[in-house]
Design a protein around this motif. Structure first.
Motif, PDB file in Angstrom:
ATOM      1  N   ALA A  68       9.057   8.489   1.059  1.00 33.36           N
ATOM      2  CA  ALA A  68       9.490   9.444   0.036  1.00 33.36           C
ATOM      3  C   ALA A  68       9.036  10.840   0.403  1.00 33.36           C
ATOM      4  O   ALA A  68       8.027  11.034   1.089  1.00 33.36           O
ATOM      5  N   SER A  69       9.787  11.801  -0.085  1.00 30.04           N
ATOM      6  CA  SER A  69       9.405  13.206  -0.011  1.00 30.04           C
ATOM      7  C   SER A  69       9.600  13.803  -1.393  1.00 30.04           C
ATOM      8  O   SER A  69      10.628  13.579  -2.030  1.00 30.04           O
ATOM      9  N   CYS A  70       8.600  14.538  -1.859  1.00 28.21           N
ATOM     10  CA  CYS A  70       8.670  15.116  -3.192  1.00 28.21           C
ATOM     11  C   CYS A  70       8.322  16.598  -3.119  1.00 28.21           C
ATOM     12  O   CYS A  70       7.328  16.979  -2.492  1.00 28.21           O
ATOM     13  N   GLN A  71       9.158  17.417  -3.735  1.00 30.39           N
ATOM     14  CA  GLN A  71       8.891  18.848  -3.839  1.00 30.39           C
ATOM     15  C   GLN A  71       8.540  19.173  -5.281  1.00 30.39           C
ATOM     16  O   GLN A  71       9.299  18.872  -6.205  1.00 30.39           O
TER      17      GLN A  71
ATOM     18  N   GLU B 168       0.845  -1.180   0.000  1.00 28.61           N
ATOM     19  CA  GLU B 168       0.000   0.000   0.000  1.00 28.61           C
ATOM     20  C   GLU B 168       0.888   1.239   0.000  1.00 28.61           C
ATOM     21  O   GLU B 168       1.948   1.254   0.626  1.00 28.61           O
ATOM     22  N   ILE B 169       0.465   2.267  -0.718  1.00 29.11           N
ATOM     23  CA  ILE B 169       1.164   3.551  -0.743  1.00 29.11           C
ATOM     24  C   ILE B 169       0.244   4.584  -0.099  1.00 29.11           C
ATOM     25  O   ILE B 169      -0.866   4.823  -0.586  1.00 29.11           O
ATOM     26  N   THR B 170       0.684   5.157   1.006  1.00 26.13           N
ATOM     27  CA  THR B 170      -0.078   6.222   1.648  1.00 26.13           C
ATOM     28  C   THR B 170       0.624   7.551   1.369  1.00 26.13           C
ATOM     29  O   THR B 170       1.852   7.617   1.318  1.00 26.13           O
ATOM     30  N   THR B 171      -0.145   8.612   1.179  1.00 21.23           N
ATOM     31  CA  THR B 171       0.432   9.914   0.868  1.00 21.23           C
ATOM     32  C   THR B 171      -0.132  10.968   1.809  1.00 21.23           C
ATOM     33  O   THR B 171      -1.244  10.839   2.338  1.00 21.23           O
ATOM     34  N   ARG B 172       0.663  12.022   2.001  1.00 16.66           N
ATOM     35  CA  ARG B 172       0.256  13.149   2.847  1.00 16.66           C
ATOM     36  C   ARG B 172       0.725  14.439   2.200  1.00 16.66           C
ATOM     37  O   ARG B 172       1.916  14.580   1.900  1.00 16.66           O
ATOM     38  N   LEU B 173      -0.198  15.348   1.972  1.00 17.38           N
ATOM     39  CA  LEU B 173       0.140  16.643   1.403  1.00 17.38           C
ATOM     40  C   LEU B 173       0.614  17.552   2.528  1.00 17.38           C
ATOM     41  O   LEU B 173      -0.167  17.954   3.394  1.00 17.38           O
ATOM     42  N   VAL B 174       1.911  17.849   2.530  1.00 16.65           N
ATOM     43  CA  VAL B 174       2.507  18.660   3.587  1.00 16.65           C
ATOM     44  C   VAL B 174       2.282  20.145   3.339  1.00 16.65           C
ATOM     45  O   VAL B 174       1.992  20.918   4.254  1.00 16.65           O
TER      46      VAL B 174
ATOM     47  N   VAL C 138       4.964  16.794  -0.811  1.00 18.88           N
ATOM     48  CA  VAL C 138       4.177  15.583  -0.567  1.00 18.88           C
ATOM     49  C   VAL C 138       5.075  14.524   0.054  1.00 18.88           C
ATOM     50  O   VAL C 138       6.234  14.368  -0.345  1.00 18.88           O
ATOM     51  N   GLU C 139       4.557  13.817   1.033  1.00 23.06           N
ATOM     52  CA  GLU C 139       5.245  12.664   1.603  1.00 23.06           C
ATOM     53  C   GLU C 139       4.462  11.399   1.258  1.00 23.06           C
ATOM     54  O   GLU C 139       3.230  11.433   1.142  1.00 23.06           O
ATOM     55  N   ALA C 140       5.181  10.302   1.073  1.00 21.72           N
ATOM     56  CA  ALA C 140       4.544   9.019   0.769  1.00 21.72           C
ATOM     57  C   ALA C 140       5.257   7.912   1.527  1.00 21.72           C
ATOM     58  O   ALA C 140       6.461   8.010   1.817  1.00 21.72           O
ATOM     59  N   GLU C 141       4.515   6.865   1.838  1.00 17.84           N
ATOM     60  CA  GLU C 141       5.081   5.733   2.573  1.00 17.84           C
ATOM     61  C   GLU C 141       4.776   4.438   1.832  1.00 17.84           C
ATOM     62  O   GLU C 141       3.669   4.251   1.319  1.00 17.84           O
ATOM     63  N   PHE C 142       5.757   3.564   1.792  1.00 16.24           N
ATOM     64  CA  PHE C 142       5.653   2.262   1.132  1.00 16.24           C
ATOM     65  C   PHE C 142       5.457   1.224   2.238  1.00 16.24           C
ATOM     66  O   PHE C 142       6.369   0.959   3.031  1.00 16.24           O
ATOM     67  N   VAL C 143       4.259   0.648   2.306  1.00 16.69           N
ATOM     68  CA  VAL C 143       3.912  -0.312   3.360  1.00 16.69           C
ATOM     69  C   VAL C 143       3.715  -1.680   2.723  1.00 16.69           C
ATOM     70  O   VAL C 143       2.844  -1.861   1.874  1.00 16.69           O
ATOM     71  N   SER C 144       4.545  -2.639   3.119  1.00 16.67           N
ATOM     72  CA  SER C 144       4.499  -3.997   2.563  1.00 16.67           C
ATOM     73  C   SER C 144       4.123  -4.980   3.660  1.00 16.67           C
ATOM     74  O   SER C 144       4.800  -5.055   4.693  1.00 16.67           O
TER      75      SER C 144
END
Length: 265
Positions: A100-103, A71-77, A86-92
């Motif tokens: 991840a962090s994306c600008q 599952e990929i969860t994301t959060r708009l910072v 945006v931050e995202a998490e890789f949950v296995s």
């Protein structure tokens, strides 16, 4: 693309296929698909034509196995007029394995004046390079390459073109951003392999982009490798067929057992 995708999708759950495995352990996921899926999740959340994902950083602190759903969860910072974060998490299998962090920066216009930049590389186009006959190049069809000069582990300049041959997620065509994200991890073996094989496994990837690619081929040019006390950094400049697009940089840890035949990965 008709080749088996790296993931199938059911609702918000991604299921790795048999081609998503990596070179260190056939039962674990390849770093490239971890980075790629995090980029995919971020793009699904908040990318748009007015913004460029200028920086993507992925920390890989556990090695997911190929048999676990993801599952990929994301959060708009931050959702500003000029900057999104945006931050995202890789949950296995219910366990966090990477984040991840994306600008993302809004497109505007360049200021007036001239600023020095390195010259574009003088590489031949992919169509002008013969298709390699060794099936081990590109890990038996996980992607395709057109070597330009050198190879993984050679003591000298290393350049090549890479293109994807399959979807990252079944039913979703590769976008320019996911195309870069899924390829970016290649900077680690390409920059960090030596004459005794690949003995560094990367723990992160950071991609900087001043523009998105407009062609299917991504060019890699090794521009840096240094290591001390079992810790390495490696860097590649990235290109498309029209010129430079950015960089991919990695940090890596020494592995006790080198990966054999680095030029055949």
């Amino acid at each position: 693309m008709t080749a088996t995708p790296f993931f199938t999708r059911t609702g918000n759950t991604f299921h790795p296929t048999e081609v998503a495995n990596g070179p260190w352990d056939p039962k674990s996921l390849h770093g490239r698909v971890i980075v790629g899926l995090l980029g995919f999740g971020i793009e699904q959340r908040c990318c748009g034509p007015e913004f460029v994902p200028a920086r993507l950083t992925v920390d890989m602190f556990r090695l997911p196995t190929i048999d676990k759903p993801v599952e990929i969860t994301t959060r708009l910072v931050r959702d500003g007029l000029r900057i999104r974060v945006v931050e995202a998490e890789f949950v296995s299998g219910g366990v966090s394995m990477a984040r991840a962090s994306c600008q993302l920066l809004r497109r505007t216009q360049n200021p007036d004046g001239s600023i020095w930049s390195p010259p574009n590389w003088d590489a031949p186009k992919p169509a002008d390079i013969p298709t390699p006959t060794d099936p081990r190049l590109g890990m038996h069809g996980k992607w395709t390459t057109r070597p330009i000069v050198g190879h993984m582990g050679s003591l000298g300049p290393r350049r090549l073109w890479m293109s994807e041959v399959r979807e990252l997620v079944d039913g979703f065509a590769l976008t320019p951003f996911t195309r870069v994200a899924v390829a970016a991890d290649f900077a680690s073996p390409f920059a960090n392999a030596g004459d005794q094989g690949l003995a560094f496994i990367n723990s992160d990837v950071t991609v900087y982009l001043h523009r998105l690619p407009v062609t299917e081929w991504i060019g890699f040019e090794v521009v840096n490798h240094h290591s001390a006390d079992g810790i390495a950094i490696g860097e590649c400049w990235l290109y498309d067929e029209q010129g430079p697009i950015g960089t991919s940089t990695v940090a890596a840890l020494a592995q006790r057992k080198p990966m054999a035949n680095p030029s055949k990965r």
